[in-house]
Design a protein around this motif. Structure first.
Motif, PDB file in Angstrom:
ATOM      1  N   ALA A 292     -43.124   4.815 -17.474  1.00 54.47           N
ATOM      2  CA  ALA A 292     -42.620   4.894 -18.854  1.00 54.47           C
ATOM      3  C   ALA A 292     -43.694   4.413 -19.819  1.00 54.47           C
ATOM      4  N   CYS A 293     -44.445   3.412 -19.404  1.00 51.65           N
ATOM      5  CA  CYS A 293     -45.524   2.902 -20.253  1.00 51.65           C
ATOM      6  C   CYS A 293     -46.718   3.850 -20.253  1.00 51.65           C
ATOM      7  N   THR A 294     -47.146   4.238 -19.059  1.00 53.38           N
ATOM      8  CA  THR A 294     -48.376   5.027 -18.944  1.00 53.38           C
ATOM      9  C   THR A 294     -48.183   6.452 -19.459  1.00 53.38           C
ATOM     10  N   LEU A 295     -47.054   7.068 -19.106  1.00 50.60           N
ATOM     11  CA  LEU A 295     -46.844   8.481 -19.460  1.00 50.60           C
ATOM     12  C   LEU A 295     -46.185   8.650 -20.832  1.00 50.60           C
ATOM     13  N   PHE A 296     -45.238   7.757 -21.175  1.00 53.70           N
ATOM     14  CA  PHE A 296     -44.492   7.908 -22.435  1.00 53.70           C
ATOM     15  C   PHE A 296     -44.922   6.912 -23.509  1.00 53.70           C
ATOM     16  N   ARG A 297     -45.848   5.995 -23.138  1.00 54.47           N
ATOM     17  CA  ARG A 297     -46.379   5.019 -24.102  1.00 54.47           C
ATOM     18  C   ARG A 297     -45.333   4.030 -24.589  1.00 54.47           C
ATOM     19  N   LEU A 298     -44.356   3.729 -23.751  1.00 55.44           N
ATOM     20  CA  LEU A 298     -43.494   2.602 -24.084  1.00 55.44           C
ATOM     21  C   LEU A 298     -44.314   1.330 -23.969  1.00 55.44           C
ATOM     22  N   THR A 299     -43.930   0.306 -24.718  1.00 58.43           N
ATOM     23  CA  THR A 299     -44.551  -0.993 -24.505  1.00 58.43           C
ATOM     24  C   THR A 299     -43.889  -1.617 -23.274  1.00 58.43           C
ATOM     25  N   PRO A 300     -44.582  -2.533 -22.596  1.00 59.41           N
ATOM     26  CA  PRO A 300     -43.934  -3.229 -21.463  1.00 59.41           C
ATOM     27  C   PRO A 300     -42.640  -3.928 -21.885  1.00 59.41           C
ATOM     28  N   ALA A 301     -42.579  -4.409 -23.103  1.00 64.40           N
ATOM     29  CA  ALA A 301     -41.325  -5.039 -23.560  1.00 64.40           C
ATOM     30  C   ALA A 301     -40.216  -3.990 -23.672  1.00 64.40           C
ATOM     31  N   GLU A 302     -40.556  -2.791 -24.131  1.00 65.07           N
ATOM     32  CA  GLU A 302     -39.550  -1.713 -24.172  1.00 65.07           C
ATOM     33  C   GLU A 302     -39.128  -1.308 -22.761  1.00 65.07           C
ATOM     34  N   ALA A 303     -40.087  -1.298 -21.840  1.00 60.31           N
ATOM     35  CA  ALA A 303     -39.743  -0.946 -20.450  1.00 60.31           C
ATOM     36  C   ALA A 303     -38.805  -1.988 -19.856  1.00 60.31           C
ATOM     37  N   LEU A 304     -39.060  -3.270 -20.146  1.00 63.27           N
ATOM     38  CA  LEU A 304     -38.170  -4.323 -19.641  1.00 63.27           C
ATOM     39  C   LEU A 304     -36.762  -4.165 -20.219  1.00 63.27           C
ATOM     40  N   ALA A 305     -36.685  -3.987 -21.522  1.00 61.87           N
ATOM     41  CA  ALA A 305     -35.364  -3.764 -22.133  1.00 61.87           C
ATOM     42  C   ALA A 305     -34.736  -2.486 -21.577  1.00 61.87           C
ATOM     43  N   GLY A 306     -35.600  -1.510 -21.234  1.00 60.42           N
ATOM     44  CA  GLY A 306     -35.127  -0.221 -20.736  1.00 60.42           C
ATOM     45  C   GLY A 306     -34.420  -0.304 -19.397  1.00 60.42           C
ATOM     46  N   VAL A 307     -34.815  -1.261 -18.568  1.00 57.20           N
ATOM     47  CA  VAL A 307     -34.166  -1.393 -17.256  1.00 57.20           C
ATOM     48  C   VAL A 307     -33.185  -2.564 -17.228  1.00 57.20           C
ATOM     49  N   THR A 308     -32.950  -3.185 -18.396  1.00 60.94           N
ATOM     50  CA  THR A 308     -31.991  -4.300 -18.428  1.00 60.94           C
ATOM     51  C   THR A 308     -30.951  -4.048 -19.518  1.00 60.94           C
ATOM     52  N   ARG A 309     -31.239  -4.520 -20.728  1.00 56.83           N
ATOM     53  CA  ARG A 309     -30.238  -4.461 -21.789  1.00 56.83           C
ATOM     54  C   ARG A 309     -29.793  -3.031 -22.108  1.00 56.83           C
ATOM     55  N   HIS A 310     -30.771  -2.142 -22.237  1.00 52.99           N
ATOM     56  CA  HIS A 310     -30.406  -0.773 -22.624  1.00 52.99           C
ATOM     57  C   HIS A 310     -29.827   0.023 -21.459  1.00 52.99           C
ATOM     58  N   ALA A 311     -30.250  -0.317 -20.251  1.00 52.01           N
ATOM     59  CA  ALA A 311     -29.639   0.335 -19.068  1.00 52.01           C
ATOM     60  C   ALA A 311     -28.173  -0.076 -18.959  1.00 52.01           C
ATOM     61  N   ALA A 312     -27.892  -1.349 -19.226  1.00 56.00           N
ATOM     62  CA  ALA A 312     -26.494  -1.805 -19.212  1.00 56.00           C
ATOM     63  C   ALA A 312     -25.681  -1.039 -20.240  1.00 56.00           C
ATOM     64  N   LYS A 313     -26.246  -0.881 -21.427  1.00 55.04           N
ATOM     65  CA  LYS A 313     -25.536  -0.155 -22.489  1.00 55.04           C
ATOM     66  C   LYS A 313     -25.291   1.300 -22.081  1.00 55.04           C
ATOM     67  N   ALA A 314     -26.272   1.899 -21.433  1.00 56.47           N
ATOM     68  CA  ALA A 314     -26.112   3.290 -20.982  1.00 56.47           C
ATOM     69  C   ALA A 314     -24.956   3.421 -19.989  1.00 56.47           C
ATOM     70  N   LEU A 315     -24.680   2.326 -19.269  1.00 56.97           N
ATOM     71  CA  LEU A 315     -23.584   2.361 -18.299  1.00 56.97           C
ATOM     72  C   LEU A 315     -22.286   1.818 -18.879  1.00 56.97           C
ATOM     73  N   GLY A 316     -22.313   1.413 -20.133  1.00 56.76           N
ATOM     74  CA  GLY A 316     -21.097   0.861 -20.731  1.00 56.76           C
ATOM     75  C   GLY A 316     -20.775  -0.531 -20.208  1.00 56.76           C
TER      76      GLY A 316
END
Ligand code: DI6
Ligand code: FE
Length: 404
Positions: free
Chosen positions: A335-359
């Motif tokens: 996600a960082c290398t190919l999509f240029r997310l920041t590592p902080a966005e990647a961390l939120a992406g597999v934690t807080r935002h992943a939880a939200k995606a699952l409700g």
């Protein structure tokens, strides 16, 4: 009384709501976490630890990093067979869509899944889920969609439910009966005769947490997905959608109109789509493993998601065709290398935002009251989780407050 224990001498990341946490990583250094039963009772600097926790037994993290346990919010990890031959064909120049139209692709995994039987499906899925657990994962979304007949769709979901009984992991299921149209049927006919009845039966058995579809030229049209979503709504089930992966059909906008939890893939999404998703609170689930595997060149509109405040999640999309990726850490790196997310966005992406995606509202961050699903890593800084390739620095995993 519920057991109480402490993690001490830790660096916390993903502690966004803890007073004094710093920056996009939500960092707290010199920190402690107090666990009581399955929940986090307190988190913050050790110097501020409330007296009531001072005498608890402690796990000394010795300066290691503690994050919320990763959540893989998009997988197809129940399936039969493999598609290594298609991998070879793509390297010889065939496209994913050409292979699908020639009867390979999803339909070949459907044949293998129907033939496998429940026991073999469970054994394969457990191996995959164990790999994710080995990287600290505490919750995983698992889709059906390789049955395409009523019985096999139900078997896939029963296997997904069984995983949560056999392993220390939470499972959120998605009914993905609208994944491909079986040969010799037309999409609407398939919806009426198989997919919608399968959804009703799976829901009646308590097997469905959300409803997903594949909105694509090689799969289902927006009008057909709208029919599926209407039935989901009638059953009181939340929806999500594979949208704008290979072409722009309006799936992201449709997902937003139906208040979807997430729209996933989104390589071909537009700024207008981002605006609609922001308005609906729909999470953008980014799947760099599929982008990488299919050699795509068009990236999801990350800048538009940022500008409009669309939460971005990151997941493996673990499936035998377009994303045979069994590592949430590698998904973060990609996600960082190919999509240029920041590592902080990647961390939120597999934690807080992943939880939200699952409700899920009770996990995905380090904060009092949330579940104590935690990962302890042999690293100093959270950016290290995204930076290394093929390295697993997990030291300990805490699931539902269970002391490791
Ligand atoms: N998009 C995907 O990435 C997977 N399904 C979908 O709708 C791919 C599934 C497969 O190729 O088997
Ligand atoms: Fe997928």
């Amino acid at each position: 009384m519920a057991e109480r224990w402490l993690i001490t001498h830790a660096t916390l990341a993903g502690a966004w709501d803890v007073p004094g946490a710093e920056g996009a990583h939500g960092l707290v250094t010199g920190a402690a976490v107090a666990v009581e039963g399955p929940r986090i009772a307190w988190a913050g600097p050790m110097a501020a630890l409330p007296a009531r926790f001072a005498r608890c037994a402690a796990l000394d993290a010795e300066g290691r990093l503690v994050t919320p346990a990763p959540i893989d919010c998009h997988t197809h990890l129940v399936h039969g067979g493999h598609r290594a031959r298609e991998f070879e064909m793509r390297l010889e120049g065939a496209s994913y869509e050409e292979i699908a139209r020639a009867g390979g692709g999803i339909l070949s995994t459907v044949a293998a899944t129907r033939a496998a039987g429940e026991e073999a499906l469970l054994a394969g899925a457990l191996r995959r889920v164990d790999a994710l657990i080995g990287e600290g994962v505490a919750a995983v979304e698992i889709k059906s969609g390789y049955g395409l007949d009523v019985e096999t769709e139900l078997v896939m979901l029963r296997v997904a439910r069984a995983i949560a009984r056999l392993r220390p992991v939470r499972v959120v299921t998605s009914f993905l009966g609208a994944h491909a149209v079986p040969r010799g049927m037309d999409g609407d006919d398939y919806l009426d005769r198989v997919c919608l009845p399968a959804l009703e039966a799976a829901h009646a058995e308590g097997l469905v947490d959300s409803v997903d579809g594949f909105c694509e030229g090689i799969a289902f049209s927006p009008a057909q997905i709208a029919r599926l979503f209407a039935r989901a709504r009638a059953l009181g089930l939340p929806v999500r959608l594979h949208a704008e992966q290979l072409s722009h059909l309006g799936g992201a906008r449709l997902a937003a109109e139906w208040g979807a939890l997430s729209a996933d893939h989104l390589e071909c999404a537009t700024e207008e789509d981002a605006r609609a998703m922001a308005g609906a609170g729909t999470v953008a689930v980014l799947l760099p493993g599929a982008f990488y595997t299919l050699g795509e060149t068009r990236r999801p509109p990350i800048a538009a998601f940022r500008a409009h405040g669309v939460p971005m999640a990151v997941a493996t999309d673990w499936n035998p065709g377009s994303s045979p990726l069994g590592s949430i850490l590698l998904a973060m790196n990609m996600a960082c290398t190919l999509f240029r997310l920041t590592p902080a966005e990647a961390l939120a992406g597999v934690t807080r935002h992943a939880a939200k995606a699952l409700g899920l509202t009770d996990c995905g961050a380090i904060a009092p009251g949330l579940r104590a699903d935690l990962a302890l890593w042999d690293v100093e800084h959270p950016a290290e989780l995204s930076y290394r390739i093929g390295v697993n620095p997990l030291w300990r995993r805490v699931f539902a407050g269970e002391r490791p």
